[in-house]
Design an enzyme around this catalytic site. Structure first.
Site, short mmCIF file in Angstrom:
data_model
loop_
_atom_site.label_atom_id
_atom_site.label_comp_id
_atom_site.label_asym_id
_atom_site.label_seq_id
_atom_site.Cartn_x
_atom_site.Cartn_y
_atom_site.Cartn_z
N ASP A 1 0.87 -1.18 0.00
CA ASP A 1 0.00 0.00 0.00
C ASP A 1 0.91 1.23 0.00
O ASP A 1 1.44 1.61 -1.03
CB ASP A 1 -0.89 -0.13 1.25
CG ASP A 1 -1.97 0.91 1.37
OD1 ASP A 1 -2.39 1.45 0.35
OD2 ASP A 1 -2.42 1.18 2.50
N LEU B 1 7.22 -2.37 3.93
CA LEU B 1 8.30 -2.84 3.06
C LEU B 1 9.62 -2.13 3.39
O LEU B 1 10.68 -2.76 3.47
CB LEU B 1 7.88 -2.53 1.61
CG LEU B 1 8.65 -3.23 0.53
CD1 LEU B 1 8.49 -4.73 0.66
CD2 LEU B 1 8.14 -2.77 -0.83
#
Ligand code: IMP
Ligand code: MG
Length: 188
Positions: free
Chosen positions: A115, A120
């Site tokens: 998103d 990440l």
């Protein structure tokens, strides 16, 4: 959880207090997963990758993907945890479950959805500090309109608009992960 059948297919579901409509059918998910696996089988042939699935959301994606991976590999699972730091250190994000020696390995992060890219980025920083050889990212779903990161998503299953989704691992307040299709929130 209630599944409402409209016509011939299950088109809407209620998860907790919200209504969602069918967005990606399981056959389309399966086809995206097998395309990703085929590309990885070619590109990761000689690198003995360590797949790192990010819990909770990626459990179904990881299972289905790995069934299609034919190269020598390992899989492990991680969960990011936030702790209240001591004194001035603030919040610390820590990887729970990464016991493997990842130094020198090719690590492939498996995410259900990328998103904003915050999760990440935290994983990248942590893995880089552990001196991995290379990091690749495979995301079943990617929201390009929401992404503010600068890490490359090497393998994308399906690009999706910036709407809230549930099913196939994705949850709304802990529920809906077991749905075989992916559904999108009905805006009212
Ligand atoms: P990011 O850190 O903003 O990239 O968000 C990543 C995490 O947020 C994903 O791994 C999901 O757990 C969750 N997430 C993002 N979008 C959705 C969605 O549409 N439905 C359910 N969970 C989502
Ligand atoms: Mg997740």
């Amino acid at each position: 959880m209630q599944v409402v059948t409209k016509g011939y297919k299950m088109s809407t579901v209620t998860v907790k207090d919200k209504e969602f409509e069918l967005f990606i059918q399981s056959q389309q998910i399966a086809s995206a997963v097998s395309t990703m696996a085929a590309q990885m089988n070619l590109e990761l042939k000689n690198s003995k990758p360590l797949f790192l699935a990010v819990l909770n959301g990626s459990f179904l994606f990881a299972a289905d993907l790995l069934r299609n991976i034919k190269v020598e590999c390992e899989i492990s699972f991680v969960k990011l945890a936030s702790y209240q730091g001591m004194a001035t250190t603030g919040n610390v994000n820590q990887l729970i479950g990464m016991n493997e020696d990842v130094k020198g390995r090719t690590v492939v992060i498996l995410e259900d959805i990328v998103d904003t890219g915050t999760t990440l980025e935290k994983l990248f920083v942590d893995l880089e500090s552990k001196q991995v050889a290379s990091i690749k990212v495979a995301a079943l779903l990617f929201k390009p309109e929401a992404y503010t990161g600068n890490r490359k998503i090497d393998y994308v299953g399906i690009e999706v608009p910036n709407n809230f989704l549930v099913g196939y691992g994705l949850d709304y307040d802990g529920q809906g992960r077991n749905l075989e299709h992916i559904y999108t929130l009905i805006k009212k």
